[in-house]
Design an enzyme around this catalytic site. Structure first.
Site, mmCIF file in Angstrom:
data_model
loop_
_atom_site.group_PDB
_atom_site.id
_atom_site.type_symbol
_atom_site.label_atom_id
_atom_site.label_comp_id
_atom_site.label_asym_id
_atom_site.label_seq_id
_atom_site.Cartn_x
_atom_site.Cartn_y
_atom_site.Cartn_z
ATOM 1 N N LYS A 103 1.533 4.356 -2.711
ATOM 2 C CA LYS A 103 1.325 5.765 -2.352
ATOM 3 C C LYS A 103 2.562 6.587 -2.706
ATOM 4 C CE LYS A 103 -1.960 7.094 -0.639
ATOM 5 N NZ LYS A 103 -3.267 7.490 -1.257
ATOM 6 N N TYR A 132 0.848 -1.199 0.000
ATOM 7 C CA TYR A 132 0.000 0.000 0.000
ATOM 8 C C TYR A 132 0.881 1.245 0.000
ATOM 9 C CZ TYR A 132 -2.805 3.777 2.054
ATOM 10 O OH TYR A 132 -3.405 4.980 2.314
#
Length: 364
Positions: free
Chosen positions: A160, A156
């Protein structure tokens, strides 16, 4: 006669510009953060479009557009006549779907940038994450000048980072897409530990963990300070960024940490939530190094047995690092450049959150 009408035409032009500047689209507006953002924008007099894969709520003041984030054809109608876009769509960090993380956080964001430029959107405010500079080691008063994590704590976070930074051969990522010469301005907001009413992650998962009897142990000495940020403060930071993002402003192409500016011991925060909902607080200490190596060994075991048995461990090195290290961030840049100040204190935020989850309270 023409001279008399000039002031009226000037006023009409001024009002047209003002109305356009108050029209925005919230991408991911059906999610936890997105819904809070939509509500606050409406309170401030904005005209709001919501683009999402689903319609998560009903509001006659909002125009909903349902579609695939990676489809520019789906996106374009939601951006017509819009001045500012708030892009807060993202899968839950707790998901282990790497393909979805990459599709939404990276490929989808590239599509958003292309679509915004095509229809003349002037401002793009991205919801990033303070974790883009976190590698599982202590960060105290971390500033935005710290380098991106070379070893992100999870996939994740890796995606980002891709949203924000420029990779070899690519020039479209959000901060590099800032282009004042062509009237397209970008800024990234990095919140940390978002919580509040309607949060589908932190409090519900904490309660489920407590119910299963897995909240008896505290990792480390319990002194490590962490930022937990109330959702209304995160929204406030986004809107300030959108309003202050102008040509030649210091915000252009920059990232900003947004927190409650009140770091608190990680386990003290969880204890307040648990006790507030009538659950027992952790009682026993596990040394950080022991917990980390146990989690590492478990992850290795899962990797070895993966082809034979499907297991999704909840006790991972990443979660041990989040629970046992210092990681809190400076908001000085946001204070200086856009006048940011939390609008809800941590005490008020915890009280409101506990009250909103009264339905999860354990019976005495």
């Amino acid at each position: 006669m023409a001279t008399r009408l000039r002031p009226v035409s000037v006023l009409f032009k001024y009002l047209t510009v003002c109305n356009a500047s108050k029209k925005c689209t919230v991408i991911g507006g059906s999610g936890f953060l997105g819904q809070h953002m939509v509500e606050r924008l409406l309170d401030k007099g904005y005209s709001v479009n919501v683009f999402d894969i689903r319609q998560g709520f009903k509001n006659e003041q909002v125009q909903f557009f349902i579609g695939d984030l990676c489809s520019k054809k789906d996106l374009l109608p939601s951006l017509q006549g819009v001045n500012v876009v708030f892009h807060c769509a993202s899968p839950a960090p707790s998901s282990d779907n790497k393909e979805l993380f990459y599709k939404v956080n990276y490929t989808g964001t590239m599509t958003v940038i292309e679509a915004c430029k095509e229809v003349g959107v002037q401002k793009l405010v991205l919801t990033s994450s303070a974790s883009v500079i976190f590698e599982g080691r202590d960060i105290k008063h971390g500033t935005e000048d710290l380098p991106y994590a070379k070893k992100p704590i999870d996939y994740y976070t890796e995606t980002k980072i891709l949203q924000e930074k420029q990779r070899m051969g690519h020039v479209q990522e959000v901060l590099k897409a800032n282009d004042p010469a062509n009237n397209f301005l970008t800024v990234a907001i990095r919140p940390h530990g978002i919580f509040g009413p309607r949060d589908p992650q932190l409090v519900p998962i904490l309660v489920e963990t407590a119910k299963s009897g897995k909240m008896k142990f505290m990792i480390g000495d319990g002194k490590n300070l962490v930022d937990f940020t109330y959702v209304e403060n995160v929204v406030h930071g986004h809107i300030l960024a959108g309003e202050h993002l102008q040509k030649d402003s210091p915000l252009c192409g920059k990232a900003y940490h947004i927190t409650n500016d009140e770091p608190i011991p990680f386990w003290a925060f969880l204890t307040r939530i648990l006790i507030g909902l009538n659950y027992d607080a952790p009682k026993y200490l596990i040394p950080y190094w022991l917990a980390y190596y146990l989690a590492f060994f478990l992850s290795f075991l899962v990797f070895i047995l993966g082809p034979l048995i499907k297991i999704k461990p909840t006790f991972t090195p990443m979660r041990v690092a989040l629970a046992g290290t210092y990681h809190y961030y400076s908001c000085e840049r946001a204070k200086k450049d856009m006048g940011y100040k939390p609008v809800v204190s941590l005490d008020q935020a915890v009280e409101r959150t506990i009250k909103s989850y009264s339905h999860l309270r354990r019976a005495s």
